[in-house]
Scaffold this active site. Structure first.
Site, mmCIF file in Angstrom:
data_model
loop_
_atom_site.group_PDB
_atom_site.id
_atom_site.type_symbol
_atom_site.label_atom_id
_atom_site.label_comp_id
_atom_site.label_asym_id
_atom_site.label_seq_id
_atom_site.Cartn_x
_atom_site.Cartn_y
_atom_site.Cartn_z
ATOM 1 N N CYS A 116 8.297 0.893 -9.207
ATOM 2 C CA CYS A 116 7.068 1.674 -9.038
ATOM 3 C C CYS A 116 6.977 2.867 -9.979
ATOM 4 O O CYS A 116 5.895 3.416 -10.183
ATOM 5 C CB CYS A 116 6.953 2.150 -7.597
ATOM 6 N N HIS A 250 1.888 8.077 -7.154
ATOM 7 C CA HIS A 250 2.080 6.663 -6.859
ATOM 8 C C HIS A 250 1.545 6.397 -5.462
ATOM 9 O O HIS A 250 1.795 7.159 -4.531
ATOM 10 C CB HIS A 250 3.571 6.318 -6.945
ATOM 11 N N ASN A 280 -0.039 -0.700 -2.125
ATOM 12 C CA ASN A 280 0.963 -0.329 -3.118
ATOM 13 C C ASN A 280 0.977 -1.387 -4.217
ATOM 14 O O ASN A 280 1.416 -2.510 -3.999
ATOM 15 C CB ASN A 280 2.337 -0.226 -2.452
#
Length: 323
Positions: A116, A250, A280
């Site tokens: 990520c 994020h 996500n």
């Protein structure tokens, strides 16, 4: 004396798969509910890729939109960096497939694996290449197809992820305008690798390629590490949270985003949140959010934007950008 060469953001672009999957639709597939997902994560829906919507396909679409916004052509691009944990093939890199799709014949390309945090890592590499004079324009792309690596028997994680791609086009500038990447800050701690990972690499054919996450442990580390990375960027540039116009985090979990905002004393009105719509999307989440906030007019030229991410590795980092 000439002004120092700096990497400025020339354009952004994004691509989301056509298929939208709501929490209610997820509840038809796994033992969960819209209320359970929303309360714990802030997620209301996500996009799942169709068979043709690969990491390369989505990344190329996002890149085309970034080029169009910048008024540049594929021939102007000197390098393509793709941050992905879900490449189309072990090799060649997804980046070279995107290069071919764009017709960017003057560019070299490679993939970068930092989960990520990949987009932040990619920005740092691109910034260094531009400052060194190696290239004059770099496409940094985050493109992920997590729907193909989540375990739908694991209700605690399968609801968290979605697919998509985002791209940022950086170009060299020595005008002294003050715009561009001011600093990037990267970190990793491999002793925490076992709390978020995917097995199934080509060297481990007996392993199933499913994402495994200890959500409680990831959450425990995330807020502290992310806030520290943000403060590192501020300290390096002699700034305070009040100087930041926008935080683009994020998009993993609304509670993590809120927690970082509270630690920094930033009002949520200055935080870009897309986790409710995208879930996500790993390395794609920051460029997707950045592109959305630029296109809807929230992020304006001259503003200071702080980016931060944490992912498997653990890897984490931040980047400070003046538009």
């Amino acid at each position: 004396m000439s002004e120092p060469r700096r990497a400025v953001l020339a354009g952004t672009g994004s691509y989301l798969p056509e298929q939208i999957v709501t929490n209610a639709q997820m509840a038809e597939r796994v033992d969960t509910s819209d209320e359970w997902i929303t309360e714990r994560t802030g997620i209301r829906q996500r996009h799942f890729a169709a068979p043709h919507e690969t990491a390369a396909y989505m990344g190329a679409e996002a890149a085309r939109r970034a080029l169009a916004q910048a008024g540049m052509t594929p021939a102007d691009v000197g390098a393509i960096i793709v941050a992905t944990s879900t490449p189309d093939q072990a090799f060649p890199a997804t980046a070279v497939h995107i290069q071919a799709a764009l017709g960017a014949k003057n560019a070299f390309g490679f993939d970068l694996a930092a989960a990520c945090s990949g987009f932040i890592y990619g920005l740092s590499v691109a910034d260094a290449m531009i400052r060194a004079g190696q290239v004059s324009a770099v496409l940094v792309i985050g493109s992920e197809v997590y729907s193909r690596i989540i375990d739908f028997n694991d209700r605690g994680t399968c609801v968290l992820f979605g697919d998509g791609a985002g791209a940022a086009l950086l170009r060299a500038d020595d005008s002294g305008s003050g715009a561009g990447l001011l600093s990037t800050h990267l970190h990793a701690d491999g002793t925490l690798a076992d709390i978020l990972y995917v097995d199934g690499a080509t060297g481990q054919r007996d392993k199933s390629a499913y994402l495994v996450m200890n959500g409680r442990e990831v959450f425990r580390h995330a807020v502290t590490l992310l806030a520290a990375a943000v403060n590192e960027a501020l300290t390096t540039n002699n700034l305070t949270p009040n100087d930041i116009d926008w935080l683009v985090p994020h998009q993993a979990n609304r509670r993590i985003i809120d927690g970082v905002g509270r630690k920094l004393g930033l009002p949520m009105g200055r935080v870009v949140v897309t986790v409710d719509q995208h879930a996500n999307t790993s390395a794609a989440s920051i460029p997707l959010a950045l592109d959305l906030a630029r296109r809807d007019g929230r992020i304006q030229p001259g503003q200071l934007v702080l980016l931060e991410a944490l992912g498997g590795g653990l890897t984490w980092g931040s980047a400070l950008l003046r538009l």
